[in-house]
Structures are given as C-alpha cells and as structure tokens.
Design a protein around this motif. Structure first.
Motif, PDB file in Angstrom:
ATOM      1  N   PRO A 156       0.814  -1.348  -0.094  1.00 31.43           N
ATOM      2  CA  PRO A 156      -0.153   0.206  -0.003  1.00 31.43           C
ATOM      3  C   PRO A 156       0.880   1.423   0.022  1.00 31.43           C
ATOM      4  CG  PRO A 156       0.191  -1.183   2.116  1.00 31.43           C
ATOM      5  CD  PRO A 156       0.757  -2.053   1.308  1.00 31.43           C
ATOM      6  N   GLU A 157       0.290   2.196  -0.820  1.00 28.05           N
ATOM      7  CA  GLU A 157       1.076   3.421  -0.773  1.00 28.05           C
ATOM      8  C   GLU A 157       0.659   4.343   0.173  1.00 28.05           C
ATOM      9  OE1 GLU A 157       3.468   6.249  -1.062  1.00 28.05           O
ATOM     10  OE2 GLU A 157       3.770   4.825  -2.708  1.00 28.05           O
ATOM     11  N   ASN A 158       1.693   4.970   1.139  1.00 31.11           N
ATOM     12  CA  ASN A 158       1.051   5.814   2.049  1.00 31.11           C
ATOM     13  C   ASN A 158       1.389   7.271   2.014  1.00 31.11           C
ATOM     14  OD1 ASN A 158       3.863   5.848   2.264  1.00 31.11           O
ATOM     15  ND2 ASN A 158       4.059   5.669   4.722  1.00 31.11           N
ATOM     16  N   LYS A 159       1.652   7.658   0.833  1.00 32.00           N
ATOM     17  CA  LYS A 159       1.661   9.059   0.480  1.00 32.00           C
ATOM     18  C   LYS A 159       0.917   9.749  -0.656  1.00 32.00           C
ATOM     19  CE  LYS A 159       6.676   9.029   2.112  1.00 32.00           C
ATOM     20  NZ  LYS A 159       8.012   9.185   1.996  1.00 32.00           N
ATOM     21  N   ASP A 160       0.920   8.892  -1.771  1.00 32.12           N
ATOM     22  CA  ASP A 160      -0.009   9.616  -2.880  1.00 32.12           C
ATOM     23  C   ASP A 160      -0.366   8.173  -3.700  1.00 32.12           C
ATOM     24  OD1 ASP A 160      -1.208  10.477  -5.143  1.00 32.12           O
ATOM     25  OD2 ASP A 160      -0.093  12.461  -5.051  1.00 32.12           O
ATOM     26  N   ARG A 161      -1.640   7.839  -3.495  1.00 35.57           N
ATOM     27  CA  ARG A 161      -2.004   6.679  -4.320  1.00 35.57           C
ATOM     28  C   ARG A 161      -1.952   6.741  -5.855  1.00 35.57           C
ATOM     29  NH1 ARG A 161      -5.322   3.133  -1.655  1.00 35.57           N
ATOM     30  NH2 ARG A 161      -6.662   2.811  -3.256  1.00 35.57           N
ATOM     31  N   LYS A 162      -1.935   8.011  -6.365  1.00 38.11           N
ATOM     32  CA  LYS A 162      -1.451   8.126  -7.646  1.00 38.11           C
ATOM     33  C   LYS A 162      -0.440   7.650  -8.214  1.00 38.11           C
ATOM     34  CE  LYS A 162      -5.256  11.958  -8.173  1.00 38.11           C
ATOM     35  NZ  LYS A 162      -5.430  13.355  -8.342  1.00 38.11           N
ATOM     36  N   VAL A 163       0.774   7.742  -7.396  1.00 39.39           N
ATOM     37  CA  VAL A 163       2.052   7.328  -7.908  1.00 39.39           C
ATOM     38  C   VAL A 163       2.284   5.962  -7.519  1.00 39.39           C
ATOM     39  CG1 VAL A 163       4.345   7.839  -7.270  1.00 39.39           C
ATOM     40  CG2 VAL A 163       2.574   9.500  -7.249  1.00 39.39           C
ATOM     41  N   LEU A 164       3.084   5.148  -8.395  1.00 37.74           N
ATOM     42  CA  LEU A 164       3.378   3.631  -8.442  1.00 37.74           C
ATOM     43  C   LEU A 164       4.888   3.872  -8.661  1.00 37.74           C
ATOM     44  CD1 LEU A 164       2.806   0.634  -8.023  1.00 37.74           C
ATOM     45  CD2 LEU A 164       2.809   0.517 -10.387  1.00 37.74           C
TER      46      LEU A 164
END
Length: 230
Positions: A156-164
């Motif tokens: 899971p991304e904990n900063k910005d869900r738009k960035v992979l």
C-alpha cells in the motif's frame, strides 16, 4: 522463457559501497563510481536453484582481504573476484544449458538495478577487469529482478495513491511480513568502515542477502496464490 533443472538459478546479492565524507550530504543517491575516493567495500553472494529449491553456500569478497599497495589496487583485485563469480554462472549456462531460449542467470536484491549492478559494471570498466563488451554481457545480460520494483504493486502507498514507484526495503518487509522494525540505512556502513568495524559490515550484508531471499520466496508464494508469511 525456458527453465532447466540444475542450470536455472538466481543470485541473491548485496554489495557495500564507500562514499567519502565530503560527498555524504549530497541530495539523492550518494554513491557515484566516478567520484574520487569512493570504492566497492565488498559483498555477499548466494546462488539459489528454484526448481530444486537448493541453495549454495554464501560467498563473500571484502576489500580488507585483498592484497594491494593501496585501496585502488585492492579494489581491482576485489572486482576481479566478483567478476569471476558471475562468469561462473555464465559458464554453467553456456555449458550445461543447451537451447537458445534458455533463460539467462538471474540476480535479485533491493535496488540492484539502481546501484549494485551499475557500480560493478562501471568500476570494472575503470579497472579494465575485462573488455568492455565482455563486462556489459556479464552484468547487463543477467535477468535483473529488483525486489524494490517487484514488491511495489503489492504494497500500500502511504503518501500518494496516484504514484506507483519502487518501495524501500523497510516498507516492503513491514507489509509482507508484518515486521515493524526498521533497519538502519545503508549509509551507516560508511561510518562502520571509518571505525574499522568490519565484522559489523559483514554481518549486516549477510542479513541483507538473507532478507532478499525471504522476500523473493514470499513474492513467489503470492504469485502462486499460496498463503503468505511463513
């Protein structure tokens, strides 16, 4: 891609790289193989044959074990040993493989495409360990399995869900194994080297290789739809 028993293998590895004090406050990646005074400290390497689930013993190469009049000469001797280790993998593939579609030897670890493999190539090029085309084939024809990239879609991304983007080792381990303990940054190795704490460097690097193997196996379980976490 084609795999073959006793030939197809993964090399789990991690190298340590020394950065002089004057470059340690640079933004971003501190290590640069073209900076004066920087050098490969050494590393730990282990072959794994996944079809047989067989591990070879770890092999280690360290600059303080090398002969030489100075650090440059010691680094050259170190890189020659590391190069021969990888050439052994290629020799197995060439002599025992058979068939043009057989998958090349693979390497796995965190951040290896960003640091470890390029540093080994460039430093070996500087020291003329082998012809440039031979060095390129040895290091860049390997199949690179960077665990910081491979883990990213599962974490899971904990900063910005738009960035992979690639994930840190600490973040991958925390989410794959539920381990909240943060490992110290690799930059601590520079201070350990300054203080001649060589045993601590070796133990840390062995742990990195063991952790890479665990993450690789965990990702394989998830890929195969098997329960995660041993």
């Amino acid at each position: 891609m084609k795999f073959k028993r006793e030939v197809t293998h993964v090399i789990f590895f991690d190298i340590e790289y020394y950065v002089p004090k004057e470059y340690r406050n640079r933004p971003g990646l501190k290590a640069n193989p073209y900076l004066d005074g920087s050098f490969v400290i050494g590393g730990v390497f282990q072959r794994y044959f996944p079809i047989e689930d067989k591990l070879e013993e770890k092999e280690e190469f360290w600059i303080w074990d090398m002969e030489g009049r100075d650090t440059m000469e010691q680094e050259k001797n170190l890189l020659e040993k590391i190069y021969l280790y990888f050439r052994e993998s290629w020799t197995r593939w060439e002599l025992l493989g058979g068939g043009p579609r057989l998958t090349e030897p693979m390497v796995a670890g965190f951040g290896i495409t960003r640091l470890d493999v390029p540093v080994l190539f460039i430093k070996s090029l500087v020291h003329r360990i082998a012809e440039p085309e031979r060095l390129y084939d040895t290091y860049f024809k390997l199949r690179h399995f960077d665990l910081s990239v491979a883990s990213a879609p599962l974490i899971p991304e904990n900063k910005d869900r738009k960035v992979l983007s690639p994930v840190s080792q600490n973040w991958a381990v925390k989410n794959l194994f539920g381990d909240g303990e943060r490992k110290p940054s690799g930059t601590t190795v520079w201070e350990l080297y300054d203080e001649e704490e060589y045993q601590s460097i070796m133990e840390r690097t062995r742990g990195e290789v063991e952790l890479a193997r665990r993450v690789y196996q965990e990702l394989r379980k998830i890929r195969n739809g098997l329960p995660g976490r041993p």
